[in-house]
Write a protein that holds these residues in place. Structure first.
Motif, PDB file in Angstrom:
ATOM      1  N   VAL A  98     -43.392  -8.802  55.012  1.00  0.00           N
ATOM      2  CA  VAL A  98     -43.622  -8.388  53.623  1.00  0.00           C
ATOM      3  C   VAL A  98     -45.112  -8.231  53.368  1.00  0.00           C
ATOM      4  N   GLU A  99     -45.907  -9.156  53.859  1.00  0.00           N
ATOM      5  CA  GLU A  99     -47.355  -9.056  53.690  1.00  0.00           C
ATOM      6  C   GLU A  99     -47.894  -7.787  54.332  1.00  0.00           C
ATOM      7  N   TRP A 100     -47.380  -7.469  55.532  1.00  0.00           N
ATOM      8  CA  TRP A 100     -47.847  -6.248  56.213  1.00  0.00           C
ATOM      9  C   TRP A 100     -47.385  -5.002  55.473  1.00  0.00           C
ATOM     10  N   LEU A 101     -46.151  -4.996  55.017  1.00  0.00           N
ATOM     11  CA  LEU A 101     -45.597  -3.817  54.356  1.00  0.00           C
ATOM     12  C   LEU A 101     -46.298  -3.549  53.028  1.00  0.00           C
ATOM     13  N   LEU A 102     -46.594  -4.598  52.278  1.00  0.00           N
ATOM     14  CA  LEU A 102     -47.230  -4.432  50.974  1.00  0.00           C
ATOM     15  C   LEU A 102     -48.753  -4.469  51.056  1.00  0.00           C
ATOM     16  N   GLY A 103     -49.286  -4.880  52.207  1.00  0.00           N
ATOM     17  CA  GLY A 103     -50.736  -4.935  52.365  1.00  0.00           C
ATOM     18  C   GLY A 103     -51.384  -5.997  51.496  1.00  0.00           C
TER      19      GLY A 103
END
Length: 358
Positions: free
Chosen positions: A289-294
């Motif tokens: 989620v952190e990677w997808l939302l930056g």
């Protein structure tokens, strides 16, 4: 260990489904079901496999405690004091008798009784039963029974049977059974979910690994519903066109049930987020989620669902994929339907993630 346990859990779901489906089909008249090609040695191995695969949660618990109290004490404590250990002893005992019953071709009623007691053992060992015994025991056992019943019959019919059968007679009783099972599965599943994640915290839970799997599980149910609708329509088509073969569509439905099985197996290895903020602080957010939302996620206090152009566009596209499953039925292309169902899961999931405001 975290990567191995889901395969234990998936194997457990699969083998229970094989046995439940086999025993349930014994109660169906011969002219209303396809002839199964499953061999007795496979059924016998399935009962032994359950004893092995049920060890998954136990190994995970022992692994968690072994560094603190030592391996020997951890093993004794888990098997003597923990519900999951007691349940394994109970299930293993009954599985041994079920093996004997299958080997000796014992009464189908005895086989049904043994498998039902084993499923009660699964409900007893569930996390929800440790929080609220009777609610967890009944809800989880009923949920597990109907899921394995539905899936087990599909496995036998779709993958282990001969094609030369009267599908109309089969679908006429199986479609209502699947519908009733689905309704009860939804109700019992909601009860189980409330113990894990409060409805008001459902969206907030998406930032956690458990919440991610829960969202994926719910999304994956929708293609199953579409395939169930298609297979319900097949009842009428098989009556009109006796040469029509619905087997590929039944296999398509079972594939999505396998996907849900694996997602559920992964959920069993993750910590239920009873307190979202505490779980986030202690175990951290989902890296995906952190990677997808930056974004670096440190709190869920302001997390809520908020659509934007990207998310709405993806959700609309996912709905088109769902419609394409129905169109693939009209074009008699079941493989295309399965592909569209997979596309629906991926696209709707990403659309939901882009709607997550943190």
């Amino acid at each position: 260990m975290g990567y191995v346990i889901p395969f234990f859990e998936f194997g457990n779901y699969f083998l229970y489904s094989i046995l439940v489906g086999h025993i349930a089909l014994q109660f169906v008249p011969e002219d209303r079901k396809p002839k199964s090609k499953i061999a007795k040695p496979f059924l016998l191995l399935s009962t032994l496999g359950i004893i092995i695969f049920t060890l998954g949660p136990i190994l995970q618990t022992i692994y968690y405690f072994k560094d603190g109290v030592g391996l020997g004490l951890a093993i004794r404590t888990v098997f003597i004091d923990f519900q999951v250990g007691k349940a394994w002893i109970f299930i293993g005992f009954l599985a041994t008798f079920l093996w004997m019953a299958l080997q000796l071709n014992a009464s189908k009623y005895l086989q049904a009784l043994l498998i039902l007691l084993m499923i009660l053992g699964v409900g007893y060992s569930s996390h929800v039963a440790s929080l609220s015994f009777w609610t967890g025991l009944i809800s989880h056992s009923l949920h597990f029974l109907l899921v394995t019943l539905w899936t087990g019959i599909l496995i036998h019919v779709a993958w282990l049977s001969k094609e030369n059968t009267d599908w109309g007679k089969f679908l006429r009783w199986f479609t209502p059974l699947a519908l009733v099972s689905l309704i009860i599965i939804f109700i019992s599943g909601f009860i189980l979910m409330v113990f894990m994640v409060e409805p008001k915290d459902y969206v907030k839970a998406w930032v956690l690994p458990y919440g991610q799997m829960l969202l994926l599980k719910h999304i994956s149910i929708l293609p199953v519903l579409v395939f169930a609708i298609i297979n319900g329509i097949l009842v009428r088509k098989t009556i009109l066109i006796h040469s029509f073969n619905p087997l590929p569509w039944i296999r398509g439905e079972s594939i999505f049930l396998f996907i849900i099985f694996y997602i559920t197996a992964v959920m069993g290895t993750l910590s239920p987020p009873h307190e979202i903020e505490f779980t986030l602080k202690s175990e951290g957010p989902s890296r995906w989620v952190e990677w997808l939302l930056g974004k670096n996620i440190t709190t869920t206090l302001n997390t809520h669902f908020l659509t934007n152009f990207q998310s709405v566009l993806l959700i609309v596209i996912s709905i088109h994929f769902l419609i394409m499953i129905l169109i693939s039925f009209k074009k008699v292309k079941p493989l295309l339907g399965v592909f569209m169902g997979l596309c629906f899961i991926v696209v709707l999931y990403i659309g939901m993630m882009f709607s997550l405001y943190i």
